[in-house]
Scaffold this motif. Structure first.
Motif, PDB file in Angstrom:
ATOM      1  N   LEU A 127       0.823  -1.212   0.000  1.00 20.89           N
ATOM      2  CA  LEU A 127       0.000   0.000   0.000  1.00 20.89           C
ATOM      3  C   LEU A 127       0.856   1.260   0.000  1.00 20.89           C
ATOM      4  O   LEU A 127       0.502   2.255  -0.644  1.00 20.89           O
ATOM      5  CB  LEU A 127      -0.957  -0.006   1.199  1.00 20.89           C
ATOM      6  N   GLN A 128       1.985   1.238   0.708  1.00 14.50           N
ATOM      7  CA  GLN A 128       2.880   2.394   0.694  1.00 14.50           C
ATOM      8  C   GLN A 128       3.443   2.618  -0.704  1.00 14.50           C
ATOM      9  O   GLN A 128       3.539   3.757  -1.165  1.00 14.50           O
ATOM     10  CB  GLN A 128       4.002   2.216   1.714  1.00 14.50           C
ATOM     11  N   ASP A 129       3.786   1.543  -1.398  1.00  7.65           N
ATOM     12  CA  ASP A 129       4.267   1.644  -2.765  1.00  7.65           C
ATOM     13  C   ASP A 129       3.168   2.204  -3.673  1.00  7.65           C
ATOM     14  O   ASP A 129       3.420   3.080  -4.508  1.00  7.65           O
ATOM     15  CB  ASP A 129       4.729   0.271  -3.257  1.00  7.65           C
ATOM     16  N   THR A 130       1.969   1.712  -3.505  1.00  5.51           N
ATOM     17  CA  THR A 130       0.827   2.198  -4.279  1.00  5.51           C
ATOM     18  C   THR A 130       0.569   3.673  -3.994  1.00  5.51           C
ATOM     19  O   THR A 130       0.304   4.456  -4.912  1.00  5.51           O
ATOM     20  CB  THR A 130      -0.423   1.352  -3.964  1.00  5.51           C
ATOM     21  N   LEU A 131       0.669   4.069  -2.731  1.00  2.49           N
ATOM     22  CA  LEU A 131       0.472   5.470  -2.351  1.00  2.49           C
ATOM     23  C   LEU A 131       1.530   6.354  -3.007  1.00  2.49           C
ATOM     24  O   LEU A 131       1.217   7.453  -3.483  1.00  2.49           O
ATOM     25  CB  LEU A 131       0.514   5.605  -0.831  1.00  2.49           C
ATOM     26  N   ALA A 132       2.765   5.874  -3.070  1.00  3.94           N
ATOM     27  CA  ALA A 132       3.836   6.650  -3.703  1.00  3.94           C
ATOM     28  C   ALA A 132       3.528   6.866  -5.189  1.00  3.94           C
ATOM     29  O   ALA A 132       3.752   7.963  -5.724  1.00  3.94           O
ATOM     30  CB  ALA A 132       5.178   5.944  -3.523  1.00  3.94           C
ATOM     31  N   VAL A 133       3.008   5.839  -5.855  1.00  2.00           N
ATOM     32  CA  VAL A 133       2.626   5.977  -7.264  1.00  2.00           C
ATOM     33  C   VAL A 133       1.513   7.013  -7.401  1.00  2.00           C
ATOM     34  O   VAL A 133       1.566   7.895  -8.276  1.00  2.00           O
ATOM     35  CB  VAL A 133       2.200   4.613  -7.862  1.00  2.00           C
ATOM     36  N   LEU A 134       0.511   6.916  -6.558  1.00  4.74           N
ATOM     37  CA  LEU A 134      -0.589   7.891  -6.597  1.00  4.74           C
ATOM     38  C   LEU A 134      -0.085   9.305  -6.346  1.00  4.74           C
ATOM     39  O   LEU A 134      -0.502  10.253  -7.030  1.00  4.74           O
ATOM     40  CB  LEU A 134      -1.660   7.529  -5.569  1.00  4.74           C
ATOM     41  N   ASP A 135       0.800   9.468  -5.377  1.00  2.00           N
ATOM     42  CA  ASP A 135       1.349  10.796  -5.083  1.00  2.00           C
ATOM     43  C   ASP A 135       2.086  11.370  -6.294  1.00  2.00           C
ATOM     44  O   ASP A 135       1.954  12.560  -6.606  1.00  2.00           O
ATOM     45  CB  ASP A 135       2.287  10.742  -3.866  1.00  2.00           C
ATOM     46  N   PHE A 140       2.026  15.125 -10.764  1.00  2.00           N
ATOM     47  CA  PHE A 140       2.127  15.354 -12.208  1.00  2.00           C
ATOM     48  C   PHE A 140       0.917  16.122 -12.708  1.00  2.00           C
ATOM     49  O   PHE A 140       1.052  17.133 -13.409  1.00  2.00           O
ATOM     50  CB  PHE A 140       2.265  14.022 -12.945  1.00  2.00           C
ATOM     51  N   TYR A 141      -0.279  15.639 -12.367  1.00  2.00           N
ATOM     52  CA  TYR A 141      -1.492  16.294 -12.856  1.00  2.00           C
ATOM     53  C   TYR A 141      -1.687  17.655 -12.221  1.00  2.00           C
ATOM     54  O   TYR A 141      -2.198  18.578 -12.867  1.00  2.00           O
ATOM     55  CB  TYR A 141      -2.719  15.404 -12.657  1.00  2.00           C
ATOM     56  N   GLY A 142      -1.265  17.801 -10.984  1.00  2.00           N
ATOM     57  CA  GLY A 142      -1.336  19.115 -10.339  1.00  2.00           C
ATOM     58  C   GLY A 142      -0.442  20.112 -11.048  1.00  2.00           C
ATOM     59  O   GLY A 142      -0.854  21.241 -11.346  1.00  2.00           O
ATOM     60  N   ASP A 143       0.806  19.701 -11.328  1.00  2.00           N
ATOM     61  CA  ASP A 143       1.737  20.579 -12.038  1.00  2.00           C
ATOM     62  C   ASP A 143       1.241  20.863 -13.446  1.00  2.00           C
ATOM     63  O   ASP A 143       1.300  22.000 -13.925  1.00  2.00           O
ATOM     64  CB  ASP A 143       3.130  19.946 -12.099  1.00  2.00           C
ATOM     65  N   ALA A 144       0.754  19.842 -14.160  1.00  2.00           N
ATOM     66  CA  ALA A 144       0.257  20.017 -15.528  1.00  2.00           C
ATOM     67  C   ALA A 144      -0.951  20.941 -15.527  1.00  2.00           C
ATOM     68  O   ALA A 144      -1.103  21.792 -16.415  1.00  2.00           O
ATOM     69  CB  ALA A 144      -0.096  18.672 -16.142  1.00  2.00           C
ATOM     70  N   GLY A 145      -1.807  20.791 -14.530  1.00  2.00           N
ATOM     71  CA  GLY A 145      -2.994  21.649 -14.452  1.00  2.00           C
ATOM     72  C   GLY A 145      -2.628  23.093 -14.213  1.00  2.00           C
ATOM     73  O   GLY A 145      -3.219  24.000 -14.819  1.00  2.00           O
ATOM     74  N   HIS A 146      -1.645  23.336 -13.366  1.00  2.00           N
ATOM     75  CA  HIS A 146      -1.191  24.709 -13.112  1.00  2.00           C
ATOM     76  C   HIS A 146      -0.558  25.306 -14.366  1.00  2.00           C
ATOM     77  O   HIS A 146      -0.761  26.475 -14.687  1.00  2.00           O
ATOM     78  CB  HIS A 146      -0.202  24.755 -11.944  1.00  2.00           C
TER      79      HIS A 146
END
Length: 154
Positions: A127-135, A140-146
């Protein structure tokens, strides 16, 4: 029969501290509908737990209605925690059987819980690995959106 674990001079009620916040003060006898309300389990599930041997013998009133005790609620709290670990029902039933068999099963109970702990730690790592992928994706999408927002004509 109540479910208690004993080891020499120590007694373990199989769960954490009693959850008095869910129970009326001074009460130690509950109907199946009250237990369903306290635990979030259905009456059908509670009867199934009893039928498969996951619950100890539940006392009955003079009219035959099930009467659960605070100790039964503590046991159900532990069962809920074991379910959250992903422990198979068969292993939970085996654990309950071992508790009822007595102190000579301490080693087997220990190993069963220790294996479950190892499984939980493995799941936490996944789950920690999965969370890191999500983060990373969120960043990425936050930066792309900005970036897109700053490029839009005003």
């Amino acid at each position: 029969m109540t479910v208690m674990e004993t080891t020499g001079t120590r007694t373990d009620t199989c769960a954490g501290p009693p959850r008095a916040d869910r129970r009326p003060d001074g009460q130690d006898s509950y109907t199946i509908s009250e237990v369903a309300a306290f635990t979030g389990l259905t009456a059908h599930t509670l009867r199934w737990y009893e039928r498969i041997g996951l619950m100890p013998h539940i006392d009955r009133s003079h009219t035959g209605q099930r009467r659960y005790s605070n100790r039964d609620l503590d046991w159900l709290d532990l069962v809920g925690k074991l379910r959250l670990t992903g422990m198979p029902v068969a292993d939970m039933v085996r654990y309950a059987e071992l508790v009822r068999e007595g102190d000579h099963t301490y080693g087997e109970r220990y190993e069963l819980l220790e294996q479950t702990r190892r499984d939980v730690l493995s799941r936490i790592a996944e789950l920690q690995d999965t969370l890191a992928v999500l983060d990373r994706k969120i960043a990425f999408y936050g930066d792309a959106g900005h970036a897109l927002a700053s490029e839009r004509p005003r």
